[in-house]
Design a protein around this motif. Structure first.
Motif, PDB file in Angstrom:
ATOM      1  N   UNK A  36       0.871  -1.166   0.000  1.00 44.43           N
ATOM      2  CA  UNK A  36       0.000   0.000   0.000  1.00 44.43           C
ATOM      3  C   UNK A  36       0.908   1.215   0.000  1.00 44.43           C
ATOM      4  N   UNK A  96       3.598   0.629   2.739  1.00 39.68           N
ATOM      5  CA  UNK A  96       3.219  -0.432   3.669  1.00 39.68           C
ATOM      6  C   UNK A  96       3.317  -1.787   2.975  1.00 39.68           C
ATOM      7  N   UNK A 154      -3.257  -7.544  10.896  1.00 40.92           N
ATOM      8  CA  UNK A 154      -2.113  -6.898  10.262  1.00 40.92           C
ATOM      9  C   UNK A 154      -1.131  -7.850   9.623  1.00 40.92           C
ATOM     10  N   UNK A 159      -6.214 -10.581   4.917  1.00 36.71           N
ATOM     11  CA  UNK A 159      -7.306 -10.043   4.106  1.00 36.71           C
ATOM     12  C   UNK A 159      -6.783  -9.505   2.785  1.00 36.71           C
ATOM     13  N   UNK A 160      -5.612  -8.887   2.808  1.00 33.93           N
ATOM     14  CA  UNK A 160      -5.024  -8.380   1.571  1.00 33.93           C
ATOM     15  C   UNK A 160      -4.803  -9.526   0.593  1.00 33.93           C
ATOM     16  N   UNK A 188     -17.731 -12.494   3.799  1.00 27.12           N
ATOM     17  CA  UNK A 188     -17.045 -11.579   4.696  1.00 27.12           C
ATOM     18  C   UNK A 188     -17.421 -11.841   6.141  1.00 27.12           C
ATOM     19  N   UNK A 243     -17.505  -3.793   3.736  1.00 29.73           N
ATOM     20  CA  UNK A 243     -16.452  -4.775   3.510  1.00 29.73           C
ATOM     21  C   UNK A 243     -15.706  -5.066   4.808  1.00 29.73           C
ATOM     22  N   UNK A 244     -15.118  -6.207   4.858  1.00 31.17           N
ATOM     23  CA  UNK A 244     -14.364  -6.540   6.058  1.00 31.17           C
ATOM     24  C   UNK A 244     -13.201  -5.574   6.186  1.00 31.17           C
ATOM     25  N   UNK A 245     -12.750  -5.409   7.400  1.00 30.51           N
ATOM     26  CA  UNK A 245     -11.656  -4.472   7.596  1.00 30.51           C
ATOM     27  C   UNK A 245     -10.440  -4.958   6.830  1.00 30.51           C
ATOM     28  N   UNK A 246      -9.806  -4.071   6.145  1.00 30.43           N
ATOM     29  CA  UNK A 246      -8.570  -4.476   5.491  1.00 30.43           C
ATOM     30  C   UNK A 246      -7.473  -4.367   6.523  1.00 30.43           C
ATOM     31  N   UNK A 247      -6.970  -5.523   6.859  1.00 31.90           N
ATOM     32  CA  UNK A 247      -6.062  -5.610   7.993  1.00 31.90           C
ATOM     33  C   UNK A 247      -4.875  -4.670   7.882  1.00 31.90           C
ATOM     34  N   UNK A 248      -4.343  -4.586   6.697  1.00 26.84           N
ATOM     35  CA  UNK A 248      -3.058  -3.904   6.614  1.00 26.84           C
ATOM     36  C   UNK A 248      -3.175  -2.398   6.520  1.00 26.84           C
ATOM     37  N   UNK A 249      -4.223  -1.940   5.819  1.00 27.77           N
ATOM     38  CA  UNK A 249      -4.310  -0.501   5.637  1.00 27.77           C
ATOM     39  C   UNK A 249      -4.569   0.200   6.950  1.00 27.77           C
ATOM     40  N   UNK A 303      -3.135   0.084   9.589  1.00 23.51           N
ATOM     41  CA  UNK A 303      -1.959   0.438  10.351  1.00 23.51           C
ATOM     42  C   UNK A 303      -1.273   1.705   9.875  1.00 23.51           C
ATOM     43  N   UNK A 304      -1.659   2.176   8.693  1.00 29.54           N
ATOM     44  CA  UNK A 304      -0.874   3.251   8.088  1.00 29.54           C
ATOM     45  C   UNK A 304      -0.816   4.487   8.954  1.00 29.54           C
TER      46      UNK A 304
END
Lengths: 322, 336, 296
Positions: free
Chosen positions: B16, B23, B46, B50-51, B99, C1-7, C9-10
């Motif tokens: 990202x 990221x 984290x 999901x990504x 989901x 939508x489900x939480x996007x895990x990675x975003x 954290x930004x």
């Protein structure tokens, strides 16, 4: 050990009035907790476990029953009368994201109860105490001027715990304190709570939907279903010998992280929790119960003791037919 | 095994790119799933689970998400090279997704039957009437009475809604079902029911499933294969038996030690110390090294690749420590 | 939508306080920056105009030889029918418009916040009484209310401010009530109760600071509206008493000369328009900058 009873709840009820009728959130719950012990309250969403916790702390007004805290009947205490008592009973909330004011720094958050209850006067003392509390819950000193949104869930929950500890309470109601956290962080927080209990002689009411957490944590466990207690026993007894059909189903529904080895056969229960509005006088679990028969329709069973310390509310168990 | 391969992800890298930082959400992962099998992708918040799931449908929000590298083959076709139109055909038809939150996944102003029917009509050339009939069949399949096809979502409870979501996902008989924490929002007794249903449908419909979860108990219940993800990389993968009973990676061990499930009361939990690293600032070498009780100097030098465990065809681990043939995890030593 | 895990954290990447974050978003919005610059200029003009112009001589002193001069080097904006320099009058008028706008909005803000927070926090009967009262005010056109109040109290700048504050108060009350109602149910409010804080402290310390963003936005937008209302009242002749150079009054004076000296209408009109536009641009910019949902 004959410890002193710190909290006694008698026949506690809390009804909400909804357009559809009376919602029986908590319906005749009674228990006692001794100082330094932990009572786990377990149940699925909508069973009234959180409402029970909040009513005990008088964050919600009870509809009926009695709450006796440390020898004082606080049932009809007003908000103002409760205020000094807040030093002795505290709460740790479920969601570490919404339970902290986003516009306050860690320092402000933790020192707020100290200032409010005038426990310390000078600025220096307050700051020292805040730092001491941060150390107790394992927060590094450098976070003192940070806002909660800059921290992760585990650290935020530590702030919540520090806030609760700031007034040296006797009783802490923990409402799902770890369910919003990742497993590795969960373990850190659970260990912390346990350590604090041993060090400070705290009494906990531990509200959760997660039976494995409660087993690890509690001396006694109460299982709730639709506002009522269906079974209450010492932790080890409950897990070794669950009697109520709902407790059995709940225990067997936990997915165990075991592969290949001998795994207990699962008992699935049918259906879902029914609406807690306008309940008839019959066993509340009847519609989902595999053992239900005619006698379950007759009345709503009361808790009775089947062995010392082990209480069950089931008509068929009482009759000795299961 | 190879001939039945439904999903084949190779060296996937997703970043990202925000103005503040880059990221690194997913850093080179390989995943294979074959027909009638379920792969559990385990990891904490984290970790990039999901990504990974979103990239399979090429649904990464772009910007800021960019798929930097890798290939995703679905039934032999490369998803990342497809046009938008082809992708739309694939989504819902070949791959379906469930989901976490069933409350927001359904449209509140359409009946449940219409919603299932709609997804069938999108991909199959049939009339509205036929689609509705088919929707009723789907409802029956997931254990809901056909008569409830005329009801609106708010008339269903959480568990029932998740069943409806499953019915929509399965309406076009996809080859691959991606379930992102499908039971996290449900109560345990309902979770048990839904997991049972999903397990049974995978076998009946001969699908493959990618189950994303943080709950090792759910994995043990449903999955044949497991991949443990940490900071955007797979650190250990293998069959459920490999990972649960013969685990090799220190992180996997840490996860199991943190679980209160199997512990006796009074026993101390052994949490993993520290926190997940910031994905925009990963430590050099093995990402787990700063939290790892076994870490040595060598761990910070290079990123360990996934290597087969003692020549096993299924079990792989990415850990530098195994270059020393005498190394074993504390847990395994106690077991011996 | 489900939480996007990675975003998710930004935002931990770089640490900024909320104020810095808001400022950063605000200065990237071109409209808001333009609005801000214009307002700064206006505030400067309002503050320093007594130093530049002599009120008695330049602003209200009549000079009949120079009457109705078109804009020229000596009189940038021309002169009015009494030969007064329009430039001086418009710049000086900014004082009136800003004082009335800011004054009545803040008056309204205080009253509205008290009413709104009580209604939102207590709910039930208190809420019904306060909100129905406000609904009644809402159903009468603002200008009407203002006309009635001014005619009861008499024309003066202070009375005009009070009259305009009424309509501000009702819109603040609504906004504060809505935000308080959502924040009231947040766990941190419950947590403050569990901590033993008295209700008023919870409102002041925890609830109001958290509904600050919609209030700030509303302040900027309402100042604009209030300036227009004040000008309309002056235009109608019940605003700031003559010969004070309030913009509405200037506009009204120019009305009679719209054929022979149209600049007399155009210039004060432009002044009003640009001020309101600047305030709206700033308000929109603030709304975007303060809304956490729009932040990445």
């Amino acid at each position: 050990m004959a410890n002193k009873t710190i909290l006694e709840v008698q026949n506690l009820t809390k009804f909400f009035t909804t357009p559809a009728g009376q919602l029986h959130a908590v319906d005749g719950v009674s228990f006692k907790i001794e100082e330094g012990k932990t009572l786990g309250i377990v149940g699925e969403s909508g069973c009234g476990k959180s409402t029970t916790g909040r009513t005990i702390l008088k964050l919600l007004e009870p509809t009926g029953g009695k709450i006796i805290f440390d020898g004082k009947d606080i049932t009809s205490y007003s908000r103002k009368q409760m205020r000094p008592l807040r030093q002795e009973m505290q709460m740790v909330f479920q969601d570490p994201f919404s339970s902290l004011d986003p516009r306050q720094t860690v320092m402000q958050l933790i020192s707020e109860p100290i200032i409010e209850h005038k426990l310390l006067k000078s600025k220096k003392d307050i700051e020292d105490r805040t730092l001491e509390l941060m150390e107790t819950v394992g927060l590094a000193e450098r976070y003192i001027n940070v806002y909660p949104h800059e921290l992760d869930g585990g650290r935020r929950q530590r702030i919540g715990i520090a806030r609760a500890l700031a007034v040296n309470p006797k009783l802490i109601v923990c409402d799902e304190p770890v369910s919003a956290l990742d497993v590795s962080i969960q373990a850190q927080i659970l260990n912390l709570l346990k350590e604090l209990q041993e060090k400070m002689g705290l009494t906990y009411i531990f509200i959760t939907h997660d039976l494995s957490v409660v087993k690890y944590f509690s001396d006694d466990i109460a299982v709730m279903y639709l506002g009522q207690m269906v079974e209450k026993a010492p932790s080890d007894v409950l897990f070794a010998n669950p009697v109520h059909p709902y407790t059995k189903a709940l225990l067997s529904a936990i997915p165990l992280p075991i592969v290949g080895k001998e795994k207990p056969k699962r008992q699935l229960i049918k259906g879902e929790i029914t609406s807690p509005v306008n309940l008839p006088d019959e066993c509340r679990f009847m519609k989902r119960c595999d053992f239900a028969d005619e006698c379950c329709k007759k009345c709503n069973p009361k808790l009775h003791e089947i062995e010392p310390g082990h209480f069950v509310a089931c008509t068929r168990v009482a009759e000795g037919t299961i | 095994m190879a001939e039945d391969l439904v999903l084949d992800i190779k060296d996937l890298v997703v970043h990202y790119e925000t103005e503040d930082a880059d990221v690194c959400a997913v850093n080179g992962i390989d995943i294979q799933i074959s027909k009638k099998r379920t792969l559990g992708l385990v990891g904490e918040t984290g970790a990039g689970k999901t990504t990974t799931a979103l990239s399979i449908l090429n649904l990464i929000p772009n910007p800021p998400g960019v798929i930097k590298n890798g290939s995703i083959h679905l039934d032999g076709k490369d998803i990342l090279k497809m046009s938008q139109e082809d992708l739309q055909k694939v989504r819902g038809n070949d791959v379906a997704m469930i989901f976490q939150d069933p409350m927001t996944a359904l449209n509140p102003v359409m009946t449940v039957g219409e919603q299932i029917g709609e997804s069938i009509m999108l991909h199959q050339n049939i009339s509205k009437q036929e689609a509705f009939e088919k929707a009723k069949e789907m409802l029956k399949m997931v254990g809901i009475a056909e008569s409830r096809a005329y009801d609106y979502p708010h008339q269903f409870s959480g568990g029932m809604k998740q069943r409806v979501v499953i019915a929509i996902a399965l309406a076009c008989s996809p080859q691959l079902l991606i379930a992102d924490e499908p039971t996290t929002a449900l109560d345990v007794t309902i979770q048990a029911q839904v997991l049972e249903l999903m397990k049974q449908l995978i076998q009946e419909k001969e699908m493959a499933m990618l189950l994303i979860t943080h709950d090792l108990g759910v994995v043990a219940e449903v999955c044949e294969d497991v991949a443990v993800m940490y900071a955007g990389r797979i650190v250990e993968k293998g069959t459920a038996d490999d990972v649960f009973n013969h685990m090799r990676h220190p992180y996997t061990e840490g996860l199991f030690d943190s679980l209160p499930n199997l512990k006796q009361r009074g026993e101390q939990l052994v949490p993993i110390r520290g926190l997940m690293p910031d994905p925009s600032d990963l430590p050099p070498g093995c990402s787990f090294a700063p939290r790892c009780p076994y870490a040595t100097e060598a761990c910070t030098k290079s990123i360990p690749p996934l290597k087969s465990v003692e020549g096993s065809k299924t079990h792989f681990v990415a850990c530098t420590a195994y270059e020393n043939p005498d190394f074993s995890l504390r847990r395994n030593e106690n077991g011996k | 939508m489900a939480q996007t895990n990675s975003t998710g954290n930004t935002k931990h990447v770089k640490k900024r306080t909320m104020l810095q974050e808001t400022w950063r978003h605000l200065i990237r919005n071109r409209g808001a920056v333009l609005g801000m610059l214009f307002l700064l200029f206006l505030v400067g003009a309002a503050l320093f105009s007594p130093l530049i112009f002599d009120y008695e001589k330049d602003v209200i002193g009549q000079n009949m030889q120079d009457r109705l001069m078109a804009p020229c080097a000596a009189h940038w904006f021309g002169t009015d029918e009494f030969g007064r320099d329009l430039f001086a009058r418009v710049i000086y008028g900014a004082r009136y418009s800003l004082i009335i706008g800011v004054g009545s909005v803040f008056l309204g803000l205080i009253v509205g916040t008290i009413l709104g927070s009580q209604a939102g926090f207590r709910g039930g009967v208190v809420d019904s009484i306060i909100m129905r009262g406000i609904d009644i005010f809402y159903s009468i056109p603002n200008i009407m209310t203002a006309v009635v109040i001014v005619s009861l109290l008499g024309t003066s700048t202070v009375n005009l401010m009070i009259a305009l504050a009424f309509s501000c108060a009702s819109s603040f009350a609504r906004i504060v009530r809505a935000s308080v109602m959502t924040i009231r149910d947040q766990e941190y409010v419950e947590s403050s109760y569990a901590m033993g804080l008295p209700t008023w402290k919870i409102i002041v310390k925890h609830i109001l600071p958290n509904c600050l963003s919609p209030i700030i936005v509303q302040i900027t937008l309402l100042i604009g509206t209030t300036i227009i209302s004040a000008s309309s009242l002056s235009f109608l002749g019940i605003g700031v008493p003559a010969p004070a150079p309030e913009w509405g009054a200037l506009l009204s004076a120019g009305r009679g000369h719209i054929r022979d000296a149209s600049y007399m209408c155009i210039i004060p009109g432009l002044a009003i328009m640009m001020t309101v536009l600047a305030l709206n641009l700033l308000g929109d910019g603030l709304r975007d900058a303060l809304d956490p949902k729009l932040k990445k």
